[in-house]
Design an enzyme around this catalytic site. Structure first.
Site, PDB file in Angstrom:
ATOM      1  CG  ASP A   1     -55.421  45.558 -88.780  1.00 27.02           C
ATOM      2  OD1 ASP A   1     -54.204  45.631 -89.013  1.00 27.02           O
ATOM      3  OD2 ASP A   1     -56.198  46.527 -88.878  1.00 27.02           O
TER       4      ASP A   1
ATOM      5  CG  ASP B   1     -50.343  46.054 -90.862  1.00 25.47           C
ATOM      6  OD1 ASP B   1     -50.613  46.202 -92.055  1.00 25.47           O
ATOM      7  OD2 ASP B   1     -50.565  46.919 -89.996  1.00 25.47           O
ATOM      8  CD  GLU B   2     -56.056  45.683 -93.255  1.00 30.15           C
ATOM      9  OE1 GLU B   2     -57.277  45.857 -93.259  1.00 30.15           O
ATOM     10  OE2 GLU B   2     -55.232  46.603 -93.479  1.00 30.15           O
TER      11      GLU B   2
END
Length: 472
Positions: A11, A105-106
């Site tokens: 993350d 983003d993960e």
């Protein structure tokens, strides 16, 4: 059951805000808030400096401004976030072909499926855990070197525990949950730590005296099924013990592509509503084509002045990514909705996606029917963040030639937007108003730059693409 904690969850830390700080030297170490800047806008991401003032994602932007008035409030640059996300995802795929992106983003990664798989299968659990830690540390170092951004990583034997570990690792950390320690890690946590337990479920459990994950495990499956229903109760009971057999699924297939805008002032004029639908369609089609997809079902979302939300959809005979066809369908759907009293939100989406675009009869008919006069758009808005940032550009023409044409809009500039000046070079918009735009001229590779002000229609000032965070 795995003997090595070989599933990792990555993350990126405050991703949108971190990209802005890395792009803009003058903002490093300062509070930054990214999101919709209108009166009804919400926060997409806040930097850790802003979070210390109580600002967090999904908060109304007006409240964020009250909590942290000295922050830099930026509209967001989807192209920059995508650019850096692609770098991160490529680094993940070097570790394993099983990468499951959850957002820009993960992502989850299964290391057993990659080049480290044979080594992880041969070593004892303790040595395997040390290898996983080394791989994760190298990954974080590579991300920092390639982008200048930090990431938090959790490693565990399941997706559930890897996600919980990455939360514990924030910011800029690494946490590994050893196989067999899952229940000890989970027990003291509040019930909201488990996925699938939201505010309503939490209240139901609290009324039954269940406030921690240990309480859920002790309550037993029968009690949780009684409180939450069979499917939900059984799932929660398994998670309370750390059981999660979900596999890492690479590149999860999107079910739809959509965009929406919330307006600062309710729209009451029918022509303006149709015009906004055209703008939304253009942005939706741009995303559809970027993903190499087409779709059969067009969906229109309308939230009225009283917060009632209506959706209308129409399924075409074949998949398409034709902007004219999708816009015409969305307009037709809009005519089925009562907009008396005003509209506060509009959305256009496409579902039933396919991996190809078919030159269907709908598209051909639409092109034939179009008036052979092309009206240039007044400009293209900066792409919005995944949560939805209001569009600032107005342009184009009504598809219906009987409707009055919308007047061309003055060129507008969004805070944070990338620009280039013929004399001063690259920079970004700090703000605009009263016919003026203020620009700070700096790049990610230099010290903070100078600020200059121009007329909004200065011919030497143009929008530009984002610069990479690291020199090539």
């Amino acid at each position: 059951m795995r003997t090595v904690p070989s599933i990792i969850h990555l993350d990126m830390d405050a991703f949108f805000a971190a990209v802005e700080q890395a792009s803009k030297p003058s903002l490093r170490g300062k509070p930054v808030v990214v999101g919709g800047l209108g009166g009804r806008g919400v926060v997409a991401t806040a930097s850790y400096e802003a979070r210390r003032f109580g600002v967090h994602s999904a908060m109304p932007m007006a409240q964020a401004r009250r909590l942290c008035p000295n922050a830099a409030f930026l509209s967001g640059r989807f192209a920059a976030y995508r650019q850096n996300s692609d770098i991160v995802m490529a680094l993940l795929r070097e570790r394993s072909p099983l990468v499951e992106p959850l957002s820009l983003d993960e992502a989850f990664v299964d290391l057993e499926a990659g080049p480290y798989g044979p080594a992880l299968a041969e070593v004892d659990p303790e040595t395997g855990a040390q290898l996983v830690l080394a791989v994760a540390e190298d990954l974080r170092a590579d991300i920092l070197e390639r982008t200048g951004l930090t990431a938090s990583v959790g490693a565990a034997g399941s997706k559930l525990m890897a996600k919980i570990a990455s939360e514990q690792a924030k910011p800029d950390g690494l946490v590994l949950v050893e196989i067999g320690s899952e229940r000890a890690v989970l027990s003291p946590m509040p019930v909201r730590a488990l996925p699938g337990i939201g505010p309503a479920t939490e209240q139901t459990l609290r009324r039954a005296g269940l406030t921690t994950v240990a309480d859920l495990a002790d309550a037993g499956e029968a009690e949780l099924v009684h409180l939450l229903g069979r499917a939900h109760g059984t799932g929660i009971h398994l998670m309370a013990f750390g059981h999660d057999e979900r596999a890492v699924v690479p590149d999860r297939d999107a079910k739809s592509v959509s965009v929406e805008d919330t307006f600062e002032v309710d729209l009451a004029d029918r022509d303006r509503i149709l015009h906004e639908i055209d703008q939304l369609t253009a942005r939706c089609v741009k995303r559809l084509r970027a993903a190499g997809r087409s779709g059969r079902t067009v969906v229109l979302k309308v939230r009225r002045f009283d917060f009632s939300t209506l959706t209308r959809s129409e399924t075409l005979r074949a998949p398409t990514d034709d902007e004219g066809v999708i816009a015409e369908t969305a307009r037709r759907l809009a005519l089925q909705v009562d907009t008396t009293g005003g509209v506060r939100l509009l959305g256009v989406g496409v579902s039933q996606l396919a991996d190809y675009t078919q030159e269907d009869l709908f598209a051909q008919a639409a092109h034939t029917a179009e008036v052979e006069v092309e009206v240039a758009a007044a400009g293209e808005a900066e792409a919005d963040v995944e949560a939805g940032v209001a569009s600032a550009e107005v342009g184009g023409a009504d598809a219906a030639d009987t409707a009055p044409a919308m007047p061309p809009a003055l060129r507008r500039w969004l805070p944070g937007q990338d620009v280039h000046h013929a004399e001063h070079g690259p920079g970004w918009v700090q703000g605009s108003g009263v016919g003026r735009v203020t620009v700070r001229f700096e790049t990610p590779y230099d010290p903070p730059g100078r600020v200059r002000t121009f007329a909004v229609d200065d011919p030497d000032l143009e929008p530009s693409d984002p610069l990479p965070l690291r020199r090539a």
